[in-house]
Design a protein around this motif. Structure first.
Motif, PDB file in Angstrom:
ATOM      1  N   TYR A   1       2.278   7.622  -1.052  1.00 23.71           N
ATOM      2  CA  TYR A   1       3.673   7.161  -1.374  1.00 23.71           C
ATOM      3  C   TYR A   1       4.729   8.308  -1.508  1.00 23.71           C
ATOM      4  O   TYR A   1       5.723   8.207  -2.206  1.00 23.71           O
ATOM      5  CB  TYR A   1       3.582   6.399  -2.520  1.00 23.71           C
ATOM      6  CG  TYR A   1       3.124   6.881  -3.838  1.00 23.71           C
ATOM      7  CD1 TYR A   1       3.972   7.821  -4.790  1.00 23.71           C
ATOM      8  CD2 TYR A   1       1.702   6.864  -4.282  1.00 23.71           C
ATOM      9  CE1 TYR A   1       3.272   8.284  -5.935  1.00 23.71           C
ATOM     10  CE2 TYR A   1       1.020   7.287  -5.268  1.00 23.71           C
ATOM     11  CZ  TYR A   1       2.148   8.206  -6.287  1.00 23.71           C
ATOM     12  OH  TYR A   1       1.490   8.868  -7.201  1.00 23.71           O
TER      13      TYR A   1
ATOM     14  N   HIS B   1      -3.293   5.107  -0.879  1.00 26.61           N
ATOM     15  CA  HIS B   1      -1.912   4.762  -0.323  1.00 26.61           C
ATOM     16  C   HIS B   1      -1.118   6.111  -0.828  1.00 26.61           C
ATOM     17  O   HIS B   1      -1.061   6.597  -1.714  1.00 26.61           O
ATOM     18  CB  HIS B   1      -1.327   3.546  -1.363  1.00 26.61           C
ATOM     19  CG  HIS B   1      -1.909   2.209  -0.929  1.00 26.61           C
ATOM     20  ND1 HIS B   1      -2.962   2.169  -1.881  1.00 26.61           N
ATOM     21  CD2 HIS B   1      -1.891   1.114  -0.334  1.00 26.61           C
ATOM     22  CE1 HIS B   1      -3.522   1.060  -1.383  1.00 26.61           C
ATOM     23  NE2 HIS B   1      -2.635   0.296  -0.578  1.00 26.61           N
TER      24      HIS B   1
ATOM     25  N   SER C   1       2.692  -6.059   5.771  1.00 29.61           N
ATOM     26  CA  SER C   1       2.184  -4.607   5.738  1.00 29.61           C
ATOM     27  C   SER C   1       2.738  -3.898   6.972  1.00 29.61           C
ATOM     28  O   SER C   1       2.735  -2.529   7.093  1.00 29.61           O
ATOM     29  CB  SER C   1       0.804  -4.368   5.753  1.00 29.61           C
ATOM     30  OG  SER C   1       0.186  -5.056   6.836  1.00 29.61           O
TER      31      SER C   1
ATOM     32  N   ASN D   1       2.860  -1.005  -6.828  1.00 23.65           N
ATOM     33  CA  ASN D   1       2.635   0.056  -7.589  1.00 23.65           C
ATOM     34  C   ASN D   1       2.877  -0.145  -9.121  1.00 23.65           C
ATOM     35  O   ASN D   1       2.328   0.106  -9.943  1.00 23.65           O
ATOM     36  CB  ASN D   1       3.253   1.191  -7.036  1.00 23.65           C
ATOM     37  CG  ASN D   1       2.676   2.579  -7.635  1.00 23.65           C
ATOM     38  OD1 ASN D   1       1.434   2.731  -7.767  1.00 23.65           O
ATOM     39  ND2 ASN D   1       3.694   3.640  -8.180  1.00 23.65           N
TER      40      ASN D   1
ATOM     41  N   MET E   1      -1.386   3.930   4.216  1.00 27.47           N
ATOM     42  CA  MET E   1      -2.783   3.632   3.739  1.00 27.47           C
ATOM     43  C   MET E   1      -3.923   3.917   4.541  1.00 27.47           C
ATOM     44  O   MET E   1      -3.642   3.328   5.785  1.00 27.47           O
ATOM     45  CB  MET E   1      -3.031   2.338   3.076  1.00 27.47           C
ATOM     46  CG  MET E   1      -4.009   1.668   2.306  1.00 27.47           C
ATOM     47  SD  MET E   1      -5.337   1.361   3.267  1.00 27.47           S
ATOM     48  CE  MET E   1      -5.397  -0.185   3.858  1.00 27.47           C
TER      49      MET E   1
ATOM     50  N   ILE F   1       2.892   0.309   5.335  1.00 28.35           N
ATOM     51  CA  ILE F   1       3.306  -0.613   4.234  1.00 28.35           C
ATOM     52  C   ILE F   1       4.892  -0.327   4.116  1.00 28.35           C
ATOM     53  O   ILE F   1       5.049   0.954   3.739  1.00 28.35           O
ATOM     54  CB  ILE F   1       2.756  -0.872   3.162  1.00 28.35           C
ATOM     55  CG1 ILE F   1       1.034  -0.834   3.367  1.00 28.35           C
ATOM     56  CG2 ILE F   1       3.218  -1.836   2.092  1.00 28.35           C
ATOM     57  CD1 ILE F   1       0.216  -0.684   2.208  1.00 28.35           C
TER      58      ILE F   1
ATOM     59  N   GLY G   1       2.587  -7.856  -2.864  1.00 27.89           N
ATOM     60  CA  GLY G   1       2.829  -7.504  -1.716  1.00 27.89           C
ATOM     61  C   GLY G   1       3.321  -8.566  -0.530  1.00 27.89           C
ATOM     62  O   GLY G   1       4.032  -8.061   0.349  1.00 27.89           O
TER      63      GLY G   1
ATOM     64  N   GLN H   1      -2.831  -7.108  -1.978  1.00 26.19           N
ATOM     65  CA  GLN H   1      -1.542  -7.275  -1.538  1.00 26.19           C
ATOM     66  C   GLN H   1      -0.950  -8.690  -2.027  1.00 26.19           C
ATOM     67  O   GLN H   1       0.125  -8.515  -2.680  1.00 26.19           O
ATOM     68  CB  GLN H   1      -1.551  -7.171  -0.150  1.00 26.19           C
ATOM     69  CG  GLN H   1      -1.726  -5.875   0.752  1.00 26.19           C
ATOM     70  CD  GLN H   1      -1.678  -6.092   1.968  1.00 26.19           C
ATOM     71  OE1 GLN H   1      -1.243  -6.977   2.854  1.00 26.19           O
ATOM     72  NE2 GLN H   1      -1.858  -4.910   2.800  1.00 26.19           N
TER      73      GLN H   1
ATOM     74  N   PHE I   1       5.699  -1.463  -1.266  1.00 27.25           N
ATOM     75  CA  PHE I   1       4.570  -0.920  -2.132  1.00 27.25           C
ATOM     76  C   PHE I   1       4.978  -0.429  -3.580  1.00 27.25           C
ATOM     77  O   PHE I   1       4.401  -0.403  -4.238  1.00 27.25           O
ATOM     78  CB  PHE I   1       4.021   0.507  -1.384  1.00 27.25           C
ATOM     79  CG  PHE I   1       2.943   1.137  -2.288  1.00 27.25           C
ATOM     80  CD1 PHE I   1       1.500   0.790  -2.318  1.00 27.25           C
ATOM     81  CD2 PHE I   1       3.449   2.342  -2.871  1.00 27.25           C
ATOM     82  CE1 PHE I   1       0.725   1.407  -3.012  1.00 27.25           C
ATOM     83  CE2 PHE I   1       2.425   2.832  -4.004  1.00 27.25           C
ATOM     84  CZ  PHE I   1       1.053   2.697  -3.876  1.00 27.25           C
TER      85      PHE I   1
END
Length: 337
Positions: free
Chosen positions: A247, A245, A105, A183, A269, A174, A297, A292, A179
């Motif tokens: 984005y 989060h 992260s 996602n 985040m 992150i 992640g 994660q 991410f």
């Protein structure tokens, strides 16, 4: 929160007893509240208790049945529920999470002097442009134009310092590419269950998670709820931890952030643990770390075998595949400890 509709939950109850008995030599010998896994529908006792009133309300408003009434009020119910968790999502102070691998992260770098962070405060806002869900846009938290021009190290430090005073807060910076992987898996599998170990009690407690997306603020929020709470209240269960989060394109494609070490920019985040709901901040951090790992992640940090096994568990749970089991979930979680 919509109730989970996964047939695999019913299957888990039938194999739960023998699974836990077979694993009694392992670090976590049992799973508390796992009996809830048999329940995939909204609690019947609540619905039956108010069926007459709901029927009467439906007729008064010209609806054919209760389902039609619920559909008509779906947006209002969702908005009210989001309001209940909006305050933790917009918290701007709190401590940084405990140490985790850098590639996960990029959130554990030490901040430079406070003066550097103070030179880039969020601009004052006379009116709020928060989403109907109650989530603040990132532009009301940071000056995005200045933030996008910062090196990654300084941006990370500022984000951490904004959450340094509240002991119940969570934060992370992150890599955008990381991410994006999370996602994509989340949209395919927005619901899952994760264990929190309680070695002193000889077991682990199960928690239900659900991803939600808010288009106006370009954010994705994960709601964590105790499985027992979700069993008792269904879609009205209140989450104990939230993690939002951001984005949006401002930072996810920031050349300056990328130059600081993040390929393709970063995703910020922030979240919080709701007080008086029986979950410690350390337990919430564990859940975020598990999130994660199971959602990709840490791909590239762990072995391909481990990453694929966790991805399979996500897919099996989402599809109701009988190959998903509590024991396999616990085995993977144990490897993180």
């Amino acid at each position: 929160m919509a109730p989970a509709r996964t047939p695999v939950l019913r299957h888990l109850l039938s194999c739960q007893t023998r699974t836990l008995r077979a694993s009694n030599q392992r670090r976590w010998a049992q799973v508390h509240d796992v009996r809830f896994l048999a329940t995939t529908q909204q609690p019947r006792s609540v619905l039956e208790r108010y069926r007459d009133k709901l029927d009467r309300k439906a007729r008064e408003e010209g609806h054919a049945d209760i389902d039609s009434l619920k559909a008509a009020y779906a947006d209002k119910i969702k908005a009210l529920r989001q309001d209940a968790v909006a305050a933790p999502l917009t918290t701007t102070t709190g401590p940084a999470p405990s140490s985790q691998p850098e590639a996960a992260s990029q959130q554990q770098q030490q901040p430079p002097p406070v003066a550097a962070a103070a030179s880039h405060p969020a601009p004052p806002k006379s009116t709020s442009s928060a989403s109907p869900t109650g989530i603040k846009p990132l532009s009301e938290i940071l000056d995005l134009q200045k933030a996008a021009a910062l090196p990654l190290e300084e941006l990370t430090a500022i984000w951490r310092l904004r959450h340094a005073a509240n002991p119940n807060s969570l934060c992370a910076v992150i890599p955008a590419a990381t991410f994006a992987t999370m996602n994509a898996l989340a949209r395919a599998h927005p619901q899952f269950v994760l264990p929190v170990p309680h070695p002193q009690q000889g077991g682990a407690e199960m928690h239900f998670l659900q991803w939600t997306w808010d288009a106006p603020t370009r954010s994705a929020t994960v709601l964590f709820t105790r499985l027992a709470e979700y069993k008792a209240r269904g879609e009205f269960a209140a989450p104990h931890t939230t993690a939002t989060h951001y984005y949006g394109d401002e930072l996810a494609t920031s050349a300056a952030a990328a130059a600081g070490g993040g390929k393709g920019g970063v995703v910020l985040m922030q979240g919080a643990v709701v007080a008086d709901r029986g979950v410690k901040v350390e337990e919430a951090r564990w859940l975020v770390m598990c999130l994660q790992r199971f959602y990709g992640g840490w791909d590239g940090v762990e072995s391909r075998e481990r990453a694929e096994e966790r991805r399979r568990l996500l897919e099996w749970f989402g599809k109701g595949d009988a190959r998903f089991s509590v024991e396999k979930l616990m085995e993977e979680a144990e490897r993180m400890g």
